[in-house]
Design a protein around this motif. Structure first.
Motif, mmCIF file in Angstrom:
data_model
loop_
_atom_site.group_PDB
_atom_site.id
_atom_site.type_symbol
_atom_site.label_atom_id
_atom_site.label_comp_id
_atom_site.label_asym_id
_atom_site.label_seq_id
_atom_site.Cartn_x
_atom_site.Cartn_y
_atom_site.Cartn_z
ATOM 1 N N ASP A 144 0.781 -1.290 0.075
ATOM 2 C CA ASP A 144 -0.475 0.204 -0.030
ATOM 3 C C ASP A 144 0.661 1.051 -0.188
ATOM 4 O OD1 ASP A 144 -1.745 1.698 0.296
ATOM 5 O OD2 ASP A 144 -2.925 1.234 1.947
ATOM 6 N N HIS A 147 -1.824 6.018 -0.497
ATOM 7 C CA HIS A 147 -2.784 7.425 -1.012
ATOM 8 C C HIS A 147 -3.712 6.661 -2.354
ATOM 9 C CE1 HIS A 147 -0.401 7.790 -4.495
ATOM 10 N NE2 HIS A 147 0.451 7.553 -3.554
ATOM 11 N N PRO A 148 -4.878 8.014 -2.299
ATOM 12 C CA PRO A 148 -5.535 7.730 -3.634
ATOM 13 C C PRO A 148 -5.248 7.590 -4.860
ATOM 14 C CG PRO A 148 -6.438 8.857 -1.933
ATOM 15 C CD PRO A 148 -5.661 8.658 -1.298
ATOM 16 N N LEU A 149 -6.031 6.952 -5.419
ATOM 17 C CA LEU A 149 -5.396 7.289 -7.118
ATOM 18 C C LEU A 149 -5.393 8.744 -7.259
ATOM 19 C CD1 LEU A 149 -4.181 5.158 -9.084
ATOM 20 C CD2 LEU A 149 -6.943 5.288 -10.640
ATOM 21 N N ASP A 150 -7.027 9.398 -7.048
ATOM 22 C CA ASP A 150 -6.548 10.903 -7.664
ATOM 23 C C ASP A 150 -5.713 11.891 -6.661
ATOM 24 O OD1 ASP A 150 -7.832 10.887 -4.864
ATOM 25 O OD2 ASP A 150 -9.330 11.924 -6.092
ATOM 26 N N SER A 189 -1.898 1.214 -5.167
ATOM 27 C CA SER A 189 -3.455 2.715 -4.122
ATOM 28 C C SER A 189 -4.436 2.704 -3.360
ATOM 29 C CB SER A 189 -3.877 3.873 -5.061
ATOM 30 O OG SER A 189 -5.190 2.935 -5.507
ATOM 31 N N SER A 190 -4.648 3.211 -1.740
ATOM 32 C CA SER A 190 -5.104 2.970 -0.990
ATOM 33 C C SER A 190 -6.518 2.303 -1.357
ATOM 34 C CB SER A 190 -5.289 4.272 0.000
ATOM 35 O OG SER A 190 -5.476 5.583 -0.287
ATOM 36 N N ASP A 191 -6.526 3.053 -2.289
ATOM 37 C CA ASP A 191 -8.401 2.317 -3.155
ATOM 38 C C ASP A 191 -8.561 1.878 -3.929
ATOM 39 O OD1 ASP A 191 -7.661 4.319 -4.727
ATOM 40 O OD2 ASP A 191 -9.138 5.416 -5.403
ATOM 41 N N TYR A 193 -5.729 -0.147 -6.427
ATOM 42 C CA TYR A 193 -5.387 -0.033 -8.124
ATOM 43 C C TYR A 193 -4.215 -0.165 -7.548
ATOM 44 C CZ TYR A 193 -10.079 1.513 -8.882
ATOM 45 O OH TYR A 193 -11.250 1.421 -8.998
ATOM 46 N N GLY A 217 -2.276 10.075 -11.765
ATOM 47 C CA GLY A 217 -1.950 9.377 -10.176
ATOM 48 C C GLY A 217 -0.438 9.149 -9.549
ATOM 49 N N ARG A 243 -7.175 1.773 -15.807
ATOM 50 C CA ARG A 243 -7.005 1.778 -14.154
ATOM 51 C C ARG A 243 -7.430 0.356 -13.420
ATOM 52 N NH1 ARG A 243 -11.077 5.785 -10.455
ATOM 53 N NH2 ARG A 243 -9.742 7.894 -11.209
#
Length: 294
Positions: A144, A147-150, A189-191, A193, A217, A243
């Protein structure tokens, strides 16, 4: 990997045009001290870099590397490199490379603390021998990135799209992979991906389609990945960006980590799940990547 050659660049404005920039280079002893103790590249990792593969004196993919160096400089609010000046510096360094595989590194730092100008230099050295991993592949674990993808769009101060000298996290990820019994890592990413490896791009195969995470990202757009896509497209394969959910990783029919020096390395397992290795295509890819390319 002892350095064989080094030169210091006196950076000029990106817009400056001239036929010969040789007067802006100073060759230095690669084994001798050359940087000030106040240099921000060593104190804070405040700078950007590129690593260019060299095959028998031919520097590979110079223009894409210089374009990415310029993009990294813009993201980090550094002076944008003069492309022709740095191209000529690369040519000087390439002429000093030994036969076989070598690596040229380009470094642009913010300079000495409170100093008026950036520091820039180029080094050249023989490359490490990666023939074993090219043939036998690597096991990877997913990690991980936190952080999220965006996040790159929402927090540009994280500099996620730049190839910075601050590689402590990347090296820590490789050590963690080794602790888990693997050879390398793939960031998520944390979400959920797929992103990239600490020092390489990831390419997955699903049938006749090859896909890599979209260069958003905070993912670096890999120069070697672009070369691989050129080759695959020429072979009639479908290539694209997307993605990629983490759940797609173990479903891939084959996977590779690709980078400028290590070239195409097959992935043999992800988090303990074995992947099929396409030895024939891997050999083809590395044959192509070892051929002279501009």
């Amino acid at each position: 990997m002892p350095q064989r050659f080094a030169l210091i660049i006196d950076p000029v404005e990106a817009s400056e045009e001239r036929a010969d920039f040789s007067g802006t280079f100073t060759v230095v002893d690669a084994a001798a001290p050359a940087l000030s103790v106040g240099e921000l590249s060593t104190q804070r990792g405040d700078g950007v870099f590129e690593s260019i593969g060299v095959i028998d004196g031919h520097a590979q993919e110079v223009v894409p590397h210089l374009e990415r160096l310029a993009n990294s400089a813009r993201i980090c609010d550094l002076p944008v490199p003069n492309q022709e000046q740095w191209r000529q510096a690369v040519a000087v360094a390439a002429a000093e490379c030994p036969a076989g595989e070598a690596v040229i590194k380009l470094i642009l730092s913010r300079g000495v603390e409170h100093g008026p100008t950036p520091t820039a230099w180029v080094t050249a050295a023989p490359a490490s021998d990666f023939s074993n991993v090219r043939a036998n592949g690597v096991k990877v674990v997913t990690l991980d990135r936190g952080h999220p993808l965006d996040v790159a769009e929402r927090a540009p101060w994280l500099l996620l799209g730049a190839k910075t000298l601050s590689y402590a996290v990347n090296m820590a990820a490789l050590r963690e992979a080794n602790r888990r019994g693997a050879d390398d890592a793939v960031f998520l990413s944390s979400d959920g991906y797929v992103l990239e490896a600490p020092t390489a791009s990831l390419i997955l195969r699903f049938g006749d389609r090859f896909v890599t995470p979209a260069p958003t990202g905070g993912i670096l757009h890999g120069t070697t990945q672009l070369s691989v896509y050129d080759y695959l497209s020429g072979r009639g394969f479908d290539t694209g960006y997307d993605r990629i959910p983490a759940s797609d990783l173990p479903r891939a029919e084959a996977a590779w980590l690709v980078s400028s020096i290590r070239l195409a390395v097959p992935v043999t397992a992800v988090d303990g799940t074995s992947l099929r290795v396409d030895h024939g295509l891997t050999t083809e890819l590395n044959g192509y990547l070892l051929s002279p390319r501009n």
